[in-house]
Design an enzyme around this catalytic site. Structure first.
Site, mmCIF file in Angstrom:
data_model
loop_
_atom_site.group_PDB
_atom_site.id
_atom_site.type_symbol
_atom_site.label_atom_id
_atom_site.label_comp_id
_atom_site.label_asym_id
_atom_site.label_seq_id
_atom_site.Cartn_x
_atom_site.Cartn_y
_atom_site.Cartn_z
ATOM 1 N N ASN A 162 83.063 -78.910 -13.665
ATOM 2 C CA ASN A 162 82.268 -79.393 -14.790
ATOM 3 C C ASN A 162 81.766 -80.797 -14.501
ATOM 4 O O ASN A 162 82.495 -81.625 -13.958
ATOM 5 C CB ASN A 162 83.104 -79.424 -16.075
ATOM 6 C CG ASN A 162 83.438 -78.041 -16.592
ATOM 7 O OD1 ASN A 162 83.633 -77.116 -15.811
ATOM 8 N ND2 ASN A 162 83.509 -77.900 -17.891
ATOM 9 N N GLU A 220 79.011 -75.917 -16.492
ATOM 10 C CA GLU A 220 80.147 -75.351 -15.764
ATOM 11 C C GLU A 220 79.627 -74.661 -14.507
ATOM 12 O O GLU A 220 78.855 -73.707 -14.592
ATOM 13 C CB GLU A 220 80.910 -74.366 -16.646
ATOM 14 C CG GLU A 220 81.426 -75.000 -17.944
ATOM 15 C CD GLU A 220 82.170 -74.007 -18.814
ATOM 16 O OE1 GLU A 220 83.076 -73.332 -18.292
ATOM 17 O OE2 GLU A 220 81.833 -73.903 -20.006
#
Length: 214
Positions: free
Chosen positions: A46, A112
Site C-alpha cells: 500500500n 493496494e
C-alpha cells in the site's frame, strides 16, 4: 455485485497505453488494513492515497502496470537473468486496486498493489490447486516485507470496476483472474517494453528511467 459471465482475457489496446496512461504514482510502502495476506492470502504493498489528488479523473477500480522498489532498501532476487544487476531497481509487473473495496466497506480510499513475478517466470495464479474436501486454493506471489521502502508505479491500463461479492472465495477468485488478465495484457509487445526496455522508444525509456530513479 459482480455481473455473471466470462471475463475478457486481455484489456487495453494492443498498440499500447493510451491517455491518460501511463499514470505515475509513488510513495513509501505503508501498512494497510492487514487483510491482504492474512484473510485473502494476497500480499499487497500500500502507498499513501494522497497522490491521487493529482489525478482526479482516475476512477476507482482495478488496474495493471509496472512497479519498482528502491534497491537501497529492497533488492529483488527472484529473476536469475538479473544476476549482477542488484544495484539497479527491478521493474516488475503489478495489478492494483484503487478504491474502497465494497466487500469490506472501507471508509477511506486506498491504493493496494500486488507485485507479480517477472513475466518470464511461471504464473502462480494460472490455476487453482485442489485441497482436501474439494476446496480450491490460490497461491499468490509473495515477497519479504518492505515497509518504508519507496515504491514507484506506472499504471498502464484499466481492468474493471470495483464489485461487491457474495463470499470471500468469490473475491479471491476474481483477484486471481485480475492477475492473469494483467499478465496477459502486459505480455503484448507494446506493454512488455515497459518491463524489458531495449526498444529504442524515447517515451518508454523516459518512463523506465523515472521508475528506477530513487
Amino acid at each position: 455485485m459482480r455481473p455473471d459471465g466470462p471475463r475478457d482475457p486481455v484489456v487495453g489496446p494492443d498498440s499500447g497505453p493510451e491517455p491518460p496512461y501511463p499514470v505515475r504514482l509513488s510513495g513509501p510502502v505503508i501498512k494497510g488494513f492487514g487483510r491482504g495476506s492474512k484473510e485473502l492470502g494476497i500480499p499487497t504493498a500500500n502507498i499513501p492515497a494522497e497522490e491521487l489528488a493529482e489525478h482526479p479523473d482516475l476512477q476507482v477500480g482495478v488496474y495493471y502496470g509496472v512497479v519498482a522498489l528502491d534497491p537501497a532498501k529492497f533488492q529483488y532476487h527472484g529473476d536469475a537473468s538479473r544476476k549482477g544487476e542488484d544495484s539497479q531497481a527491478a521493474i516488475l509487473p503489478a495489478v492494483l486496486s484503487i478504491g474502497y473495496n465494497p466487500f469490506y466497506k472501507n471508509k477511506t480510499r486506498s491504493i493496494e498493489i500486488h507485485i507479480m513475478p517477472p513475466l518470464s517466470s511461471p504464473s502462480p495464479t494460472a490455476e487453482v490447486t485442489t485441497q482436501g474436501q474439494g476446496h480450491g486454493q490460490v497461491k499468490f506471489h509473495k515477497l519479504p516485507d518492505f515497509y518504508g521502502t519507496q515504491l514507484k508505479l506506472l499504471i498502464l491500463g484499466y481492468i474493471r470496476p470495483e464489485f461487491d461479492y457474495v463470499s470471500l472465495e468469490a473475491l479471491v477468485e476474481d483477484i486471481r483472474v485480475d492477475c492473469e488478465v494483467a499478465r496477459a495484457s502486459l505480455q503484448r509487445p507494446a506493454y512488455e517494453r515497459y518491463l524489458a526496455g531495449g526498444q529504442g522508444l524515447d517515451a518508454v525509456e523516459k518512463q523506465r528511467r523515472w521508475l528506477v530513479s530513487f
